[in-house]
Design a protein around this motif. Structure first.
Motif, mmCIF file in Angstrom:
data_model
loop_
_atom_site.group_PDB
_atom_site.id
_atom_site.type_symbol
_atom_site.label_atom_id
_atom_site.label_comp_id
_atom_site.label_asym_id
_atom_site.label_seq_id
_atom_site.Cartn_x
_atom_site.Cartn_y
_atom_site.Cartn_z
ATOM 1 N N THR A 1 0.970 -1.079 0.020
ATOM 2 C CA THR A 1 0.016 -0.045 0.079
ATOM 3 C C THR A 1 1.018 1.151 -0.211
ATOM 4 N N GLY A 2 0.341 2.367 -0.114
ATOM 5 C CA GLY A 2 1.140 3.605 -0.158
ATOM 6 C C GLY A 2 1.833 3.930 -1.305
ATOM 7 N N PHE A 3 1.594 3.375 -2.538
ATOM 8 C CA PHE A 3 2.293 3.413 -3.573
ATOM 9 C C PHE A 3 1.386 4.102 -4.879
ATOM 10 N N TRP A 4 1.578 5.214 -5.116
ATOM 11 C CA TRP A 4 0.906 5.819 -6.376
ATOM 12 C C TRP A 4 1.762 5.674 -7.691
ATOM 13 N N LEU A 5 0.993 5.085 -8.449
ATOM 14 C CA LEU A 5 1.830 4.557 -9.875
ATOM 15 C C LEU A 5 1.802 5.944 -10.598
ATOM 16 N N GLU A 6 2.859 6.376 -11.069
ATOM 17 C CA GLU A 6 2.999 7.888 -11.860
ATOM 18 C C GLU A 6 3.671 7.304 -13.226
ATOM 19 N N ASP A 7 4.780 6.262 -13.098
ATOM 20 C CA ASP A 7 5.426 5.715 -14.140
ATOM 21 C C ASP A 7 5.703 4.327 -14.100
ATOM 22 N N VAL A 8 5.273 3.683 -14.997
ATOM 23 C CA VAL A 8 5.442 2.149 -15.073
ATOM 24 C C VAL A 8 6.687 1.789 -15.108
ATOM 25 N N ARG A 9 7.685 2.620 -15.157
ATOM 26 C CA ARG A 9 9.261 2.004 -15.386
ATOM 27 C C ARG A 9 9.740 1.991 -13.970
ATOM 28 N N ALA A 10 8.870 2.422 -13.030
ATOM 29 C CA ALA A 10 9.149 2.603 -11.381
ATOM 30 C C ALA A 10 8.891 1.081 -10.913
ATOM 31 N N LEU A 11 8.239 0.098 -11.600
ATOM 32 C CA LEU A 11 7.465 -0.991 -11.243
ATOM 33 C C LEU A 11 8.656 -2.167 -10.929
ATOM 34 N N PRO A 12 8.486 -3.055 -10.111
ATOM 35 C CA PRO A 12 9.422 -4.337 -10.374
ATOM 36 C C PRO A 12 9.122 -5.106 -11.667
ATOM 37 N N LYS A 13 10.179 -6.004 -11.847
ATOM 38 C CA LYS A 13 10.084 -6.514 -13.062
ATOM 39 C C LYS A 13 8.574 -7.503 -13.097
ATOM 40 N N HIS A 14 8.194 -7.585 -14.347
ATOM 41 C CA HIS A 14 6.899 -8.129 -14.550
ATOM 42 C C HIS A 14 6.612 -8.842 -16.003
ATOM 43 N N ASP A 15 5.762 -9.758 -16.040
ATOM 44 C CA ASP A 15 5.212 -9.904 -17.317
ATOM 45 C C ASP A 15 4.123 -9.525 -17.833
ATOM 46 N N VAL A 16 3.283 -9.141 -16.911
ATOM 47 C CA VAL A 16 2.092 -8.814 -17.311
ATOM 48 C C VAL A 16 1.631 -7.652 -16.159
ATOM 49 N N LEU A 17 0.962 -6.684 -16.683
ATOM 50 C CA LEU A 17 0.665 -5.284 -16.024
ATOM 51 C C LEU A 17 -0.905 -5.247 -15.907
ATOM 52 N N ILE A 18 -1.677 -5.319 -15.014
ATOM 53 C CA ILE A 18 -3.184 -4.910 -14.992
ATOM 54 C C ILE A 18 -3.498 -3.909 -14.212
ATOM 55 N N LEU A 19 -4.143 -2.815 -14.756
ATOM 56 C CA LEU A 19 -4.327 -1.422 -14.130
ATOM 57 C C LEU A 19 -5.833 -1.304 -13.850
ATOM 58 N N ASP A 20 -6.270 -0.921 -12.470
ATOM 59 C CA ASP A 20 -7.701 -0.617 -12.121
ATOM 60 C C ASP A 20 -7.606 1.082 -12.175
ATOM 61 N N LEU B 1 -0.447 8.497 -17.478
ATOM 62 C CA LEU B 1 0.988 7.601 -16.872
ATOM 63 C C LEU B 1 1.947 7.933 -18.028
ATOM 64 N N ASN B 2 3.041 7.717 -17.103
ATOM 65 C CA ASN B 2 4.379 8.052 -17.857
ATOM 66 C C ASN B 2 4.903 6.748 -18.158
ATOM 67 N N GLY B 3 6.074 6.603 -19.204
ATOM 68 C CA GLY B 3 6.637 5.276 -19.342
ATOM 69 C C GLY B 3 5.777 4.236 -20.089
ATOM 70 N N VAL B 4 4.868 4.718 -20.845
ATOM 71 C CA VAL B 4 3.932 4.068 -21.668
ATOM 72 C C VAL B 4 3.529 4.766 -22.885
ATOM 73 N N GLU B 5 3.758 4.346 -24.204
ATOM 74 C CA GLU B 5 3.445 4.900 -25.435
ATOM 75 C C GLU B 5 2.167 4.080 -25.890
ATOM 76 N N TRP B 6 0.757 4.772 -25.784
ATOM 77 C CA TRP B 6 -0.170 4.094 -26.351
ATOM 78 C C TRP B 6 -0.025 4.240 -27.923
ATOM 79 N N SER B 7 -0.762 3.438 -28.613
ATOM 80 C CA SER B 7 -0.788 3.663 -30.208
ATOM 81 C C SER B 7 -1.807 4.987 -30.484
ATOM 82 N N ASN B 8 -1.787 5.393 -31.563
ATOM 83 C CA ASN B 8 -2.503 6.501 -31.883
ATOM 84 C C ASN B 8 -3.949 6.318 -31.867
#
Length: 478
Positions: free
Chosen positions: A239-258, A267-274
């Motif tokens: 708890t107590g972790f606000w996500l601002e940049d996905v590059r700050a996350l630990p290593k992972h295969d899948v990321l699911i965002l509520d 979000l920083n660190g991710v480029e969505w398609s146009n």
């Protein structure tokens, strides 16, 4: 973050959908980290002393018909993890100015007897959904897919896709029309919109099938039970972790965002398609809510005796009055007699307040992003049907739409449904896709109420997002 461990999946957001996603992944044998920005888990499932010591208020959700009706939650041993649900005999009441009321009893026969001349119309509309809920839930509480019972779904859909205002014409009594209007108004949009009948039908049907339960100890009890079960599966939580940049996350295969679309775009660190970005930018949020909690000296003195026994009370008088005021609110206007959803949980759960005292919970719909104080309007609406209510108030706590968004960033502009649930966004949310949980990044998924089936405490958005990720990345079929 200081976490060196590598995970199969990280879930961001520990509301009911994030918890459901994390549990689904962990049950499939995947190592999972659940992250939450606040200091405690729950999202819309939190209970706090907002007014006075000893008075425990549900900060967001209070009554949970969809938790009982959720195909996912019903697979979990939450009772073994401390969850106790209390069931008012009268799930919902809708008092009128003349002292009468429309009543939704959990027991089918009592509702039929109460409705009198409207019993037949109600039975034809609601009974098929009560009897066939399991197959209908499989088809409706998720993305578009071929149903197991196509004829049953077609029959439901013919009614559900209609505006609630059309369905109201089937009822002949003021009580029947009002009861129907209060149910449909949970959709937080004008009752003349297509699909507004769906929420009214579903809430009525599950009220008979499962009831509208009050969690003992408050809504936080549901979150605690979900977390306790997740812990037994071996999942990690921070708890107590606000996500601002996905590059700050630990290593992972899948990321699911509520998270909802507006947050995805920030979000920083991710480029969505146009294409994906454009669809997120076009996503429409709905009306907000203004919420009030009260510490009360005594039970709310409703004129109608049955209403004093109901877990939930809909305050808005006639169907016509509700429809007019919901339409005005959707057009950016503040109304003096808003439709109010009121809950009186301490009638059934004495742990919520000191002995002999009570708590009250209510909100009304307001224009998106409104900061207008609606306390007086809400209290006057309660007083209208419960003379003397104002004299019972010991203390008050309020949330306007901006304060709600600060409390829970998913409530953009006070929208507690994660986006408008109209015809255009009922299933195609947040994008036009048969698998809307996928994003334009092949290892990032979205599981908030901005995905099907939308708002409510049911966990199905998280369940479906996790199932999609398991299939895509780990070849585990749903």
């Amino acid at each position: 973050m200081g976490i060196e461990k590598q995970y199969d999946a990280i879930v961001v957001g520990a509301g009911p959908n994030g918890l459901a996603a994390a549990i689904t992944l962990q049950r499939a044998g995947k190592s999972t980290l659940l992250l939450e920005g606040a200091e405690d888990i729950g999202g819309g499932l939190r209970t706090k002393e907002l007014t006075l010591p000893g008075y425990r208020h549900d900060v967001c959700s209070a009554i949970h018909p969809m938790a009982m009706a959720s195909p996912f939650f019903r697979t979990l041993p939450l009772k073994d993890h401390g969850l106790e649900l209390l069931f008012p005999e009268i799930a919902a009441a809708h008092p009128l100015d003349d002292g009468s009321a429309g009543l939704l009893y959990q027991e089918w026969s009592k509702t039929q007897e109460h409705l009198g001349k409207d019993a037949g119309a109600y039975r034809r509309l609601i009974r098929p959904v009560v009897d066939n809920w399991e197959s209908l839930a499989d088809a409706t509480m998720g993305p578009l897919r071929f149903p197991k019972d196509p004829l049953g779904l077609a029959s439901f859909g013919l009614n559900a896709l209609q505006p609630a205002s059309w369905i109201a014409k089937r009822f002949s009594t003021a009580q029947g029309k009002a009861l129907w209007g209060g149910m449909a108004a949970h959709g937080i949009q004008p009752l003349s919109n297509f699909t507004t009948a769906a929420i009214g039908i579903v809430l009525s049907a599950v009220g008979h099938r499962y009831g509208w339960p009050v969690p003992k100890g408050g809504s936080q009890s549901i979150a605690k039970a979900l977390l306790s079960y997740y812990n037994t599966l071996g999942g990690d939580v921070q708890t107590g972790f606000w996500l601002e940049d996905v590059r700050a996350l630990p290593k992972h295969d899948v990321l699911i965002l509520d998270l909802t679309p507006k947050q995805l775009l920030a979000l920083n660190g991710v480029e969505w398609s146009n294409s994906y970005r454009r669809q997120l930018e076009r996503f429409t949020y709905g009306m907000g809510v203004f919420k009030v909690d009260w510490a009360l000296a005594e039970p709310t003195p409703f004129k109608n005796g049955h209403t004093r026994q109901a877990g939930t009370v809909h305050l808005g008088n006639t169907f016509a009055e509700i429809a007019e005021n919901e339409w005005r609110s959707s057009k950016g206007r503040h109304v003096q007699q808003p439709f109010v959803l009121f809950s009186q949980p301490s009638l059934f759960d004495h742990s919520r307040s000191p002995e002999g005292k009570h708590v009250g919970w209510a909100y009304c719909h307001v224009p998106h992003g409104s900061t207008q104080d609606m306390t007086a309007a809400i209290e006057s609406q309660v007083e209208r049907f419960a003379p003397g209510f104002k004299d019972t108030i010991l203390a008050t706590h309020t949330f306007n739409t901006r304060e709600l968004q600060v409390y829970n960033p998913n409530y953009i502009g006070g929208d507690i449904n994660g986006g408008l649930m109209n015809l255009a966004q009922l299933y195609t949310r947040p994008t036009l896709s048969l698998t809307p949980y996928r994003t334009s990044k092949n290892n990032i998924y979205i599981c908030s109420s901005s995905t099907p089936p939308g708002g409510g405490v049911h966990g199905m958005c998280g369940f479906h997002a996790a199932k999609t990720a398991l299939y895509d990345h780990f070849e585990i079929k749903p």
